[in-house]
Design a protein around this motif. Structure first.
Motif, mmCIF file in Angstrom:
data_model
loop_
_atom_site.group_PDB
_atom_site.id
_atom_site.type_symbol
_atom_site.label_atom_id
_atom_site.label_comp_id
_atom_site.label_asym_id
_atom_site.label_seq_id
_atom_site.Cartn_x
_atom_site.Cartn_y
_atom_site.Cartn_z
ATOM 1 N N ILE A 396 22.839 -0.805 5.772
ATOM 2 C CA ILE A 396 21.822 -0.631 6.818
ATOM 3 C C ILE A 396 22.401 0.199 7.955
ATOM 4 N N PHE A 397 23.679 0.024 8.219
ATOM 5 C CA PHE A 397 24.324 0.749 9.305
ATOM 6 C C PHE A 397 24.818 2.131 8.873
ATOM 7 N N ASP A 398 25.129 2.327 7.599
ATOM 8 C CA ASP A 398 25.542 3.656 7.142
ATOM 9 C C ASP A 398 24.392 4.639 7.346
ATOM 10 N N PHE A 399 24.700 5.850 7.715
ATOM 11 C CA PHE A 399 23.653 6.803 8.096
ATOM 12 C C PHE A 399 22.682 7.067 6.950
ATOM 13 N N HIS A 400 23.191 7.517 5.844
ATOM 14 C CA HIS A 400 22.331 7.967 4.755
ATOM 15 C C HIS A 400 21.526 6.811 4.152
ATOM 16 N N GLU A 401 22.228 5.757 3.740
ATOM 17 C CA GLU A 401 21.542 4.618 3.117
ATOM 18 C C GLU A 401 20.647 3.894 4.116
ATOM 19 N N GLY A 402 21.060 3.865 5.388
ATOM 20 C CA GLY A 402 20.222 3.245 6.404
ATOM 21 C C GLY A 402 18.904 3.981 6.580
ATOM 22 N N TRP A 403 18.957 5.311 6.557
ATOM 23 C CA TRP A 403 17.724 6.085 6.654
ATOM 24 C C TRP A 403 16.870 5.962 5.401
ATOM 25 N N MET A 404 17.497 5.840 4.233
ATOM 26 C CA MET A 404 16.725 5.580 3.015
ATOM 27 C C MET A 404 15.942 4.279 3.168
ATOM 28 N N TYR A 405 16.578 3.282 3.752
ATOM 29 C CA TYR A 405 15.927 1.981 3.941
ATOM 30 C C TYR A 405 14.788 2.085 4.955
ATOM 31 N N VAL A 406 15.067 2.692 6.110
ATOM 32 C CA VAL A 406 14.057 2.790 7.170
ATOM 33 C C VAL A 406 12.859 3.606 6.687
ATOM 34 N N LEU A 407 13.109 4.741 6.056
ATOM 35 C CA LEU A 407 12.013 5.588 5.590
ATOM 36 C C LEU A 407 11.235 4.911 4.469
ATOM 37 N N GLY A 408 11.952 4.318 3.495
ATOM 38 C CA GLY A 408 11.279 3.666 2.367
ATOM 39 C C GLY A 408 10.438 2.480 2.792
ATOM 40 N N VAL A 409 11.020 1.584 3.594
ATOM 41 C CA VAL A 409 10.287 0.404 4.044
ATOM 42 C C VAL A 409 9.162 0.806 5.001
ATOM 43 N N GLY A 410 9.437 1.777 5.875
ATOM 44 C CA GLY A 410 8.431 2.177 6.847
ATOM 45 C C GLY A 410 7.196 2.790 6.206
ATOM 46 N N VAL A 411 7.403 3.736 5.275
ATOM 47 C CA VAL A 411 6.269 4.396 4.636
ATOM 48 C C VAL A 411 5.555 3.449 3.672
ATOM 49 N N ALA A 412 6.308 2.819 2.776
ATOM 50 C CA ALA A 412 5.687 1.906 1.807
ATOM 51 C C ALA A 412 5.051 0.715 2.513
ATOM 52 N N GLY A 413 5.734 0.178 3.536
ATOM 53 C CA GLY A 413 5.177 -0.959 4.265
ATOM 54 C C GLY A 413 3.883 -0.614 4.955
ATOM 55 N N GLY A 414 3.831 0.567 5.582
ATOM 56 C CA GLY A 414 2.591 0.992 6.224
ATOM 57 C C GLY A 414 1.456 1.145 5.224
ATOM 58 N N MET A 415 1.762 1.711 4.056
ATOM 59 C CA MET A 415 0.741 1.880 3.017
ATOM 60 C C MET A 415 0.228 0.539 2.502
ATOM 61 N N VAL A 416 1.137 -0.422 2.363
ATOM 62 C CA VAL A 416 0.736 -1.757 1.913
ATOM 63 C C VAL A 416 -0.156 -2.429 2.957
ATOM 64 N N LEU A 417 0.230 -2.321 4.213
ATOM 65 C CA LEU A 417 -0.576 -2.909 5.283
ATOM 66 C C LEU A 417 -1.955 -2.254 5.358
ATOM 67 N N LYS A 418 -2.005 -0.945 5.139
ATOM 68 C CA LYS A 418 -3.283 -0.235 5.139
ATOM 69 C C LYS A 418 -4.176 -0.731 4.003
ATOM 70 N N ALA A 419 -3.585 -0.884 2.819
ATOM 71 C CA ALA A 419 -4.360 -1.360 1.673
ATOM 72 C C ALA A 419 -4.929 -2.751 1.941
ATOM 73 N N LYS A 420 -4.150 -3.594 2.595
ATOM 74 C CA LYS A 420 -4.627 -4.948 2.902
ATOM 75 C C LYS A 420 -5.741 -4.912 3.941
ATOM 76 N N SER A 421 -5.560 -4.098 4.972
ATOM 77 C CA SER A 421 -6.572 -4.040 6.034
ATOM 78 C C SER A 421 -7.856 -3.390 5.554
ATOM 79 N N ASP A 422 -7.746 -2.450 4.621
ATOM 80 C CA ASP A 422 -8.932 -1.794 4.070
ATOM 81 C C ASP A 422 -9.583 -2.616 2.969
ATOM 82 N N GLY A 423 -8.910 -3.684 2.550
ATOM 83 C CA GLY A 423 -9.425 -4.489 1.451
ATOM 84 C C GLY A 423 -9.370 -3.752 0.132
ATOM 85 N N ALA A 424 -8.386 -2.823 0.016
ATOM 86 C CA ALA A 424 -8.286 -2.023 -1.208
ATOM 87 C C ALA A 424 -7.908 -2.902 -2.377
ATOM 88 N N ALA A 425 -8.540 -2.631 -3.494
ATOM 89 C CA ALA A 425 -8.234 -3.384 -4.714
ATOM 90 C C ALA A 425 -6.919 -2.896 -5.287
#
Length: 434
Positions: A396-425
């Motif tokens: 998490i603290f290493d630059f490269h792997e930490g950014w992989m984590y932040v970008l992956g969780v941030g983008v995928a997490g936002g998409m998941v939250l959007k699907a839930k709020s939109d009631g997407a099947a």
């Protein structure tokens, strides 16, 4: 909840600098550029990360954004950063060391903006596609460097191992994530009888594995790839399919083992490094890790609750290092600022309090991706990879792997939250089970 597609016609008529839709699209493009640059550059990633926050700022609904900060998936990463800030107060390290140790936690502050933005954007998959394309190009470049080392930007010892930029650990992390993540769309496409596209993705996934087998692979990847594949199998495949694929993987692994000197060398280094460390106190890769972990446990025992403070690790190692001549390099004499284990890294600096926050971050992020579908699979895989590789590194603290984590969780997490709020099947797991 408004999305990029949901802005009013009146908003579209505004000048670009006042148009929320224009800022949203600009943020999407910056996130794509961040993903494209991640396998190749550190400076560009830092620049695009800062630019993303600046570009997202005009799109924020302040009340909604502040409300989102109360979610554990957002509040906990911020809490870890704040703990690192407060931990500077009781550290005995020089202030330069304290601020230097604080900086790896700062990337966690981009996570709230990514989650907020991609909960509203419709272009999250652009980011993952960009990262896959970039890593695929890096595979090609790795082979070219392996065949012609003079093409590399790295020293000769790295160039000869097919490393164009960065290092073999970062490269293995990228290739592993992409290869295993492709398993889900491949299975889905095969079930839909879209064999041409499935074949293309199979070829891309195999290109990552072949490169790691015959050019260069990190030992961390060797340990975590089976774990990641097992997670996919148990979540998305029937027992019959698991047995068939396990048999096929065993055959392929046996062939790779027989034909790849690189795999032999990497696997044999485990026992060789351990033996030389125990018998000769040599500073081998495994020996150093064991030495870091042993000493770190002692540091934690001295300050178990709140640790020794931000930036204290190097000074603690310097205090217990054995004296040797300039010509010698012994495991017990090494001084390091990173114990190569995320839990120990946090515990030495911020004690049990820090470890509780760290584990809570992983727990809530894993919980976020407990649903079905490709996006949940990508997010889950990012977290699982980070958790297991953090046994051997501070990823998490290493630059490269930490950014992989932040970008992956941030983008995928936002998409998941959007699907839930939109009631997407979302498709049930059985729909992707062959």
């Amino acid at each position: 909840m408004s999305t990029a597609a949901g802005f009013s016609p009146a908003a579209a008529a505004l000048p670009a600098w006042r148009n929320p839709a224009a800022w949203t699209k600009a943020a999407d493009i910056v996130a794509v550029l961040l993903a494209l640059s991640l396998p190749w550059s550190t400076s560009l990633v830092g620049i695009f990360g800062a630019v993303f926050v600046i570009v997202v700022a005009p799109t924020l609904d302040l009340k909604s954004f502040l409300q989102s900060l109360k979610r554990p998936i957002v509040a906990l990463p911020i809490a870890l950063f704040l703990l690192a800030v407060v931990g500077m107060l009781w550290s005995d390290a020089p202030w330069g060391a304290r601020t230097y140790a604080l900086s790896p936690t700062a990337k966690l502050l981009v996570l709230p903006f990514l989650l907020y933005h991609f909960e509203r954007s419709t272009r999250g998959m652009w980011v993952f596609t960009a990262f896959l394309i970039s890593c695929t190009l890096l595979v090609v470049m790795s082979w070219l460097v392996f065949l012609q080392p003079s093409l590399s930007l790295k020293p000769p010892i790295d160039a000869e191992r097919g490393i164009f930029v960065k290092n073999y650990i970062d490269q293995s992390q990228e290739f592993t994530l992409c290869a295993v993540a492709l398993a889900y769309p491949i299975i889905t496409l095969l079930r839909a009888k879209r064999f041409a596209l499935a074949g293309l993705l199979v070829a891309i996934a195999l290109s990552f594995f072949v490169n790691m087998a015959f050019v260069i692979v990190s030992r961390t990847a060797l340990v975590t790839v089976p774990v990641m594949l097992a997670v996919f199998a148990f979540l998305h495949l029937s027992w019959r399919s698991i047995l068939i694929i396990a048999a096929a993987v065993a055959v392929l692994a046996a062939v790779a083992w027989q034909t790849s000197p690189q795999l032999h060398s990497t696997a044999e280094s485990f026992s060789k490094d351990y033996r030389e460390y125990k018998e000769q106190n040599r500073a081998t890769s495994i020996g150093l890790r064991l030495e870091y972990w042993r000493k770190s446990l002692g540091f934690i025992a001295d300050a178990p609750l709140i640790g020794h403070g931000t930036g204290s690790i190097r000074g603690l190692f310097a205090q217990v290092a054995t004296e040797v001549s300039a010509e010698e390099l012994k495991a017990t004499s090494d001084v390091v600022g990173n114990p190569h284990n995320q839990t120990l890294n946090v515990a030495v600096q911020w004690g049990i309090v820090g470890v509780v926050i760290l584990y809570a971050i992983w727990f809530w992020h894993l919980r976020l991706f407990r649903g079905e579908g490709l996006v949940n699979w990508i997010g889950l895989l990012v977290v699982v990879q980070n958790v297991f590789t953090s046994l051997f590194n501070s990823h998490i603290f290493d630059f490269h792997e930490g950014w992989m984590y932040v970008l992956g969780v941030g983008v995928a997490g936002g998409m998941v939250l959007k699907a839930k709020s939109d009631g997407a099947a979302v498709k049930p797991l059985s729909s992707v089970t062959p």
